[in-house]
Design an enzyme around this catalytic site. Structure first.
Site, short mmCIF file in Angstrom:
data_model
loop_
_atom_site.label_atom_id
_atom_site.label_comp_id
_atom_site.label_asym_id
_atom_site.label_seq_id
_atom_site.Cartn_x
_atom_site.Cartn_y
_atom_site.Cartn_z
N GLY A 21 0.41 -1.17 0.29
CA GLY A 21 0.21 -0.28 -0.44
C GLY A 21 0.45 1.31 0.12
O GLY A 21 0.39 2.54 0.48
N ASN A 23 2.12 2.88 -2.24
CA ASN A 23 1.08 4.21 -3.37
C ASN A 23 0.04 4.98 -2.45
O ASN A 23 -0.27 5.81 -2.98
CB ASN A 23 1.19 3.33 -5.05
CG ASN A 23 1.91 3.30 -5.36
OD1 ASN A 23 2.93 4.49 -6.25
ND2 ASN A 23 2.00 1.90 -5.87
N ARG A 100 -5.46 -9.03 -8.85
CA ARG A 100 -6.60 -9.90 -9.48
C ARG A 100 -6.79 -8.98 -11.24
O ARG A 100 -6.70 -7.55 -11.11
CB ARG A 100 -8.06 -10.00 -8.37
CG ARG A 100 -7.14 -10.13 -7.59
CD ARG A 100 -6.33 -11.42 -7.28
NE ARG A 100 -7.31 -12.20 -7.61
CZ ARG A 100 -6.84 -14.43 -7.99
NH1 ARG A 100 -5.68 -13.86 -7.25
NH2 ARG A 100 -8.20 -14.85 -8.62
N ASN A 116 -5.02 2.30 -13.50
CA ASN A 116 -4.19 1.58 -12.55
C ASN A 116 -2.63 1.97 -12.90
O ASN A 116 -2.32 2.65 -13.30
CB ASN A 116 -4.17 0.10 -13.38
CG ASN A 116 -2.60 -0.72 -13.16
OD1 ASN A 116 -3.08 -1.44 -11.81
ND2 ASN A 116 -2.10 -1.61 -13.27
N HIS A 118 1.17 0.62 -13.12
CA HIS A 118 2.25 -0.71 -13.39
C HIS A 118 3.66 0.33 -13.12
O HIS A 118 3.93 0.88 -13.73
CB HIS A 118 1.73 -0.89 -14.74
CG HIS A 118 2.55 -2.48 -15.32
ND1 HIS A 118 2.20 -3.32 -14.98
CD2 HIS A 118 3.39 -2.22 -16.57
CE1 HIS A 118 2.78 -4.49 -15.52
NE2 HIS A 118 3.62 -3.82 -16.24
N ASP A 154 -3.14 -4.24 -19.01
CA ASP A 154 -1.80 -3.70 -19.24
C ASP A 154 -1.63 -3.23 -20.18
O ASP A 154 -0.68 -2.12 -20.84
CB ASP A 154 -0.85 -4.13 -19.00
CG ASP A 154 -0.70 -4.94 -17.22
OD1 ASP A 154 -1.20 -4.00 -16.53
OD2 ASP A 154 0.16 -6.02 -16.95
#
Ligand code: GRF
Length: 224
Positions: A21, A23, A100, A116, A118, A154
């Site tokens: 966690g 971020n 997930r 998201n 990445h 992605d």
């Protein structure tokens, strides 16, 4: 189909985590500093012991756990996740180390407000072990990407990227740590652009309104 984002006065942000966690922590620090017109209103984890849950608790933020092991298939897990996120429908859902893969129904439900982070410069190195793979390839630039999430993993429209030069003495851990520090700066910036209604998606490409643009980055610096 990713609709354009409009300005949201005080965006309600849900953050989905699976682990440590950091971020999430960076996002909360940025929120406290007034870095974006939004507020993290809930944190949902698919892992009961995730460090991100403790960070949320420390900040008095509502948490929920939707343990993927309790569901027979992805669809039912995704539906439970959506149920945990609703009914206070957030303006933005941030996947911050959420490990997930989400199905099409979930992704469509939050289309245009699901992002998201990445740890690579997409489209290079989608998937796992990004730092190891970049080192093995002898990549000179590496970094991180914040992108809108689509049903394919992605590959959604890229909102922002931050890059660094790979050092000769980097190993997987040192590279991961340096990229993580970049993530902690990139994610709040992208959240700010979203909350300020500055993201326009055209033909799968994101335009960030009212920005000077990134200029050029080389590795190693050309002046030395
Ligand atoms: C980050 O590197 C993120 O890019 C990746 O998983 C990691 C999560 O780290 N998807 P944290 O849980 O935010 O510390």
């Amino acid at each position: 189909m990713i609709p354009d984002t409009g300005r949201v006065s005080l965006a309600r942000i849900a953050v989905l985590v699976s682990g440590r966690g950091s971020n999430l922590g960076a996002l909360l620090a940025a929120e406290r500093a007034g870095a974006f017109p939004g507020s993290v209103t809930q944190v949902v984890s698919n892992r009961p012991g995730a460090g991100g849950l403790a960070i949320a608790d420390d900040h008095g933020i509502a948490t929920a756990v939707v343990d993927h092991r309790s569901y027979p298939d992805r669809e039912r897990f995704d539906d439970a996740l959506a149920a945990a996120i609703g009914p206070g429908e957030p303006d933005l859902v941030v996947l911050a180390g959420f490990m997930r893969v989400l199905g099409r129904r979930f992704v469509d439900r939050y289309a245009g407000r699901l992002v998201n982070i990445h740890p690579s410069l997409l489209p290079s190195y989608p998937g796992l072990h990004t730092h190891r793979r970049a080192l093995a390839d002898g990549a000179k630039l590496h970094g991180c990407t914040v992108h809108f999430v689509t049903a394919d993993v992605d590959v959604g429209p890229i909102i922002g990227q931050a890059a660094l030069g790979v050092r000769d003495d980097d190993d997987e851990d040192s590279l991961a740590a340096r990229v993580l520090a970049l993530e902690h700066r990139l994610l709040p910036a992208c959240v700010r652009w979203f909350c300020e209604g500055r993201l326009v998606v055209e033909n799968g490409r994101v335009r960030v309104l009212d920005t000077a643009g990134p200029g050029e980055i080389y590795s190693p610096p050309l002046d030395r």
